[in-house]
Scaffold this motif. Sequence first.
Motif, PDB file in Angstrom:
ATOM      1  N   TYR A  28       0.824  -1.202   0.000  1.00 31.45           N
ATOM      2  CA  TYR A  28       0.000   0.000   0.000  1.00 31.45           C
ATOM      3  C   TYR A  28       0.864   1.260   0.000  1.00 31.45           C
ATOM      4  CZ  TYR A  28      -3.251   3.595   1.511  1.00 31.45           C
ATOM      5  OH  TYR A  28      -3.977   4.738   1.587  1.00 31.45           O
ATOM      6  N   ALA A  29       1.908   1.268   0.827  1.00 28.77           N
ATOM      7  CA  ALA A  29       2.771   2.450   0.910  1.00 28.77           C
ATOM      8  C   ALA A  29       3.423   2.744  -0.438  1.00 28.77           C
ATOM      9  CB  ALA A  29       3.845   2.240   1.979  1.00 28.77           C
ATOM     10  N   PHE A  30       3.833   1.688  -1.124  1.00 26.41           N
ATOM     11  CA  PHE A  30       4.403   1.859  -2.463  1.00 26.41           C
ATOM     12  C   PHE A  30       3.374   2.440  -3.420  1.00 26.41           C
ATOM     13  CE2 PHE A  30       4.288  -0.103  -6.661  1.00 26.41           C
ATOM     14  CZ  PHE A  30       5.466   0.368  -7.228  1.00 26.41           C
ATOM     15  N   ALA A  31       2.202   1.823  -3.488  1.00 26.05           N
ATOM     16  CA  ALA A  31       1.186   2.234  -4.455  1.00 26.05           C
ATOM     17  C   ALA A  31       0.681   3.639  -4.171  1.00 26.05           C
ATOM     18  CB  ALA A  31       0.024   1.235  -4.451  1.00 26.05           C
ATOM     19  N   ARG A  32       0.423   3.934  -2.909  1.00 23.69           N
ATOM     20  CA  ARG A  32      -0.110   5.245  -2.552  1.00 23.69           C
ATOM     21  C   ARG A  32       0.902   6.345  -2.854  1.00 23.69           C
ATOM     22  NH1 ARG A  32      -4.948   6.628  -2.477  1.00 23.69           N
ATOM     23  NH2 ARG A  32      -3.968   7.765  -4.161  1.00 23.69           N
ATOM     24  N   SER A  33       2.172   6.100  -2.507  1.00 25.52           N
ATOM     25  CA  SER A  33       3.183   7.134  -2.720  1.00 25.52           C
ATOM     26  C   SER A  33       3.426   7.372  -4.207  1.00 25.52           C
ATOM     27  CB  SER A  33       4.490   6.763  -2.021  1.00 25.52           C
ATOM     28  OG  SER A  33       5.078   5.603  -2.583  1.00 25.52           O
ATOM     29  N   ALA A  34       3.447   6.308  -5.001  1.00 25.07           N
ATOM     30  CA  ALA A  34       3.655   6.466  -6.439  1.00 25.07           C
ATOM     31  C   ALA A  34       2.468   7.176  -7.083  1.00 25.07           C
ATOM     32  CB  ALA A  34       3.878   5.104  -7.089  1.00 25.07           C
ATOM     33  N   ASP A  35       1.259   6.841  -6.641  1.00 22.84           N
ATOM     34  CA  ASP A  35       0.070   7.500  -7.163  1.00 22.84           C
ATOM     35  C   ASP A  35       0.091   8.985  -6.829  1.00 22.84           C
ATOM     36  OD1 ASP A  35      -2.358   7.620  -8.495  1.00 22.84           O
ATOM     37  OD2 ASP A  35      -3.531   7.086  -6.737  1.00 22.84           O
ATOM     38  N   ASP A  36       0.543   9.330  -5.633  1.00 22.04           N
ATOM     39  CA  ASP A  36       0.629  10.739  -5.246  1.00 22.04           C
ATOM     40  C   ASP A  36       1.659  11.489  -6.092  1.00 22.04           C
ATOM     41  OD1 ASP A  36      -1.316  10.422  -3.357  1.00 22.04           O
ATOM     42  OD2 ASP A  36       0.054  10.324  -1.648  1.00 22.04           O
ATOM     43  N   ILE A  37       2.749  10.820  -6.449  1.00 24.45           N
ATOM     44  CA  ILE A  37       3.740  11.456  -7.322  1.00 24.45           C
ATOM     45  C   ILE A  37       3.087  11.848  -8.643  1.00 24.45           C
ATOM     46  CG2 ILE A  37       5.804  11.028  -8.723  1.00 24.45           C
ATOM     47  CD1 ILE A  37       6.828   9.301  -6.371  1.00 24.45           C
ATOM     48  N   ALA A  38       2.256  10.968  -9.173  1.00 26.72           N
ATOM     49  CA  ALA A  38       1.616  11.231 -10.456  1.00 26.72           C
ATOM     50  C   ALA A  38       0.543  12.305 -10.370  1.00 26.72           C
ATOM     51  CB  ALA A  38       1.015   9.938 -11.015  1.00 26.72           C
ATOM     52  N   ASP A  39      -0.109  12.433  -9.214  1.00 24.28           N
ATOM     53  CA  ASP A  39      -1.336  13.234  -9.143  1.00 24.28           C
ATOM     54  C   ASP A  39      -1.286  14.458  -8.237  1.00 24.28           C
ATOM     55  OD1 ASP A  39      -3.050  12.179 -10.960  1.00 24.28           O
ATOM     56  OD2 ASP A  39      -4.092  10.861  -9.577  1.00 24.28           O
ATOM     57  N   GLU A  40      -0.508  14.406  -7.178  1.00 21.12           N
ATOM     58  CA  GLU A  40      -0.602  15.441  -6.152  1.00 21.12           C
ATOM     59  C   GLU A  40       0.517  16.476  -6.282  1.00 21.12           C
ATOM     60  OE1 GLU A  40      -3.259  15.525  -4.320  1.00 21.12           O
ATOM     61  OE2 GLU A  40      -3.947  13.615  -5.136  1.00 21.12           O
ATOM     62  N   ARG A  48       7.594  14.671 -12.363  1.00 17.52           N
ATOM     63  CA  ARG A  48       6.805  13.509 -11.935  1.00 17.52           C
ATOM     64  C   ARG A  48       7.332  12.237 -12.602  1.00 17.52           C
ATOM     65  NH1 ARG A  48       2.094  15.441  -9.414  1.00 17.52           N
ATOM     66  NH2 ARG A  48       1.484  17.560 -10.013  1.00 17.52           N
ATOM     67  N   LEU A  49       7.540  12.301 -13.915  1.00 12.85           N
ATOM     68  CA  LEU A  49       8.015  11.129 -14.653  1.00 12.85           C
ATOM     69  C   LEU A  49       9.408  10.723 -14.196  1.00 12.85           C
ATOM     70  CD1 LEU A  49       6.707  11.988 -18.233  1.00 12.85           C
ATOM     71  CD2 LEU A  49       5.827  10.222 -16.692  1.00 12.85           C
ATOM     72  N   ALA A  50      10.250  11.695 -13.891  1.00 11.99           N
ATOM     73  CA  ALA A  50      11.597  11.387 -13.419  1.00 11.99           C
ATOM     74  C   ALA A  50      11.553  10.644 -12.090  1.00 11.99           C
ATOM     75  CB  ALA A  50      12.413  12.666 -13.296  1.00 11.99           C
ATOM     76  N   ARG A  51      10.673  11.091 -11.205  1.00 16.02           N
ATOM     77  CA  ARG A  51      10.585  10.422  -9.906  1.00 16.02           C
ATOM     78  C   ARG A  51      10.009   9.018 -10.050  1.00 16.02           C
ATOM     79  NH1 ARG A  51      13.741  10.037  -5.878  1.00 16.02           N
ATOM     80  NH2 ARG A  51      12.760   9.921  -3.814  1.00 16.02           N
ATOM     81  N   LEU A  52       9.014   8.855 -10.903  1.00 16.41           N
ATOM     82  CA  LEU A  52       8.469   7.524 -11.142  1.00 16.41           C
ATOM     83  C   LEU A  52       9.517   6.609 -11.772  1.00 16.41           C
ATOM     84  CD1 LEU A  52       4.876   8.459 -12.337  1.00 16.41           C
ATOM     85  CD2 LEU A  52       5.494   7.303 -10.200  1.00 16.41           C
ATOM     86  N   ASN A  53      10.384   7.182 -12.585  1.00 16.18           N
ATOM     87  CA  ASN A  53      11.477   6.390 -13.151  1.00 16.18           C
ATOM     88  C   ASN A  53      12.448   5.958 -12.050  1.00 16.18           C
ATOM     89  OD1 ASN A  53      12.764   5.339 -15.625  1.00 16.18           O
ATOM     90  ND2 ASN A  53      14.442   6.685 -15.028  1.00 16.18           N
ATOM     91  N   ASP A  54      12.635   6.801 -11.033  1.00 18.29           N
ATOM     92  CA  ASP A  54      13.436   6.392  -9.876  1.00 18.29           C
ATOM     93  C   ASP A  54      12.819   5.164  -9.210  1.00 18.29           C
ATOM     94  OD1 ASP A  54      15.175   8.518 -10.275  1.00 18.29           O
ATOM     95  OD2 ASP A  54      14.174   9.819  -8.810  1.00 18.29           O
ATOM     96  N   TYR A  55      11.496   5.144  -9.132  1.00 14.79           N
ATOM     97  CA  TYR A  55      10.807   3.988  -8.553  1.00 14.79           C
ATOM     98  C   TYR A  55      11.074   2.741  -9.390  1.00 14.79           C
ATOM     99  CZ  TYR A  55       7.953   6.208  -4.886  1.00 14.79           C
ATOM    100  OH  TYR A  55       7.525   6.825  -3.737  1.00 14.79           O
TER     101      TYR A  55
END
Length: 273
Positions: A28-40, A48-55
Motif C-alpha cells: 500500500y505504501a508503495f502504491a499510494r506514494s507512487a500515485d501521489d507522485i503522479a497526481d498530487e 513527476r516522470l523522473a521520480r516515477l522512473n526512480d521507482y
Amino acid sequence: MPVDHYENFPVASFLLPAHLREPVEAIYAFARSADDIADEGDATPIMRLARLNDYKRALLAIEQYRPFDDPTLEPIFKRLGRNIHDFGLPVYLFRDLLDAFSQDVGKTRYADFDELGDYCRRSANPVGRLLLHLYDEATPDNLVLSDLICTSLQLINFWQDVAVDWQKRRIYLPLAELDRFGVTEACIAAGEVTPQFTALMDFQIQRARCMMLRGAPLAHRLPGRIGWELRLVVQGGLAILDKIEANGYDVFRRRPTLGKTDWPRLAWRALTR
C-alpha cells in the motif's frame, strides 16, 4: 467513504491474518506514494516522470538484489523488497502499477473502452493479484475473478469522480461512447445532467455492476476473514453504483460516498449474499 482501489486495500485490517498485515502495508505504501507522485502537488510532468522512473530503478535493484542508488527511497523500498522476496511477489505487477501512474501524468482521454480497460489492467488489477499471491490463492480462475472485481472498482471510482477528474482536465468516459450517446465535453464541464448524459452513465453503471457480479464469487472461494473482507469491498462498490442511480446520475453536485450508516447494511449483505 469513496470507492478507491487503493483505499480498498485492507490496510492493517483486523480481518487480515496478522502475518499478512506487514506485506499489505508495504504494498500500500508503495502504491499510494507512487500515485501521489503522479497526481498530487505542483511538480511539473517532467519531474513527476523522473521520480516515477526512480521507482522503476528501485524495483530493478530489488529484483537484482542490489543496493539502492537513491537513499531517499530506502524507507519504502527496503521494506517492499523484503516482502517481495519473503512472499515471492511478482515484480512485474509493481511495474504495471508504475506504468499506469506514468500514463496518468500525460494522458487525459481514452478513445474507447478497450483502451480504458488496458489502463485498468495496469492501474487496478495488480492490486488484487498481489493480494491473491499473499493469500497463496493465485490460481488462474481466481486471478480472472480478481481482475473483474478490481477493474470494476476502478470504473466505479471513475464514475463517482467524473466532476473531480474534470477539475484535473481528465475524462475517463471513453470518447467513442461520449459520441455514441451524444455527450460533449462542454456538457461535462457545465455539469449538465441531460437525458444523453443520464443514458451514458446508466450504460457505464450497468457494465461496472455486471463486471462486479461476475467477479463476486471469488469472495466465497477465499477462506475465513479474507473472504469476508472481499465481500465487504464488493458490496461497497455495488452500493456506490446504487447511490449514483438514486441521485439521478448527478455526479456533479452529489458525489456518492459511503457513510457510517451504510456499513451495517453492507455488513448484512456481505453475510447473506
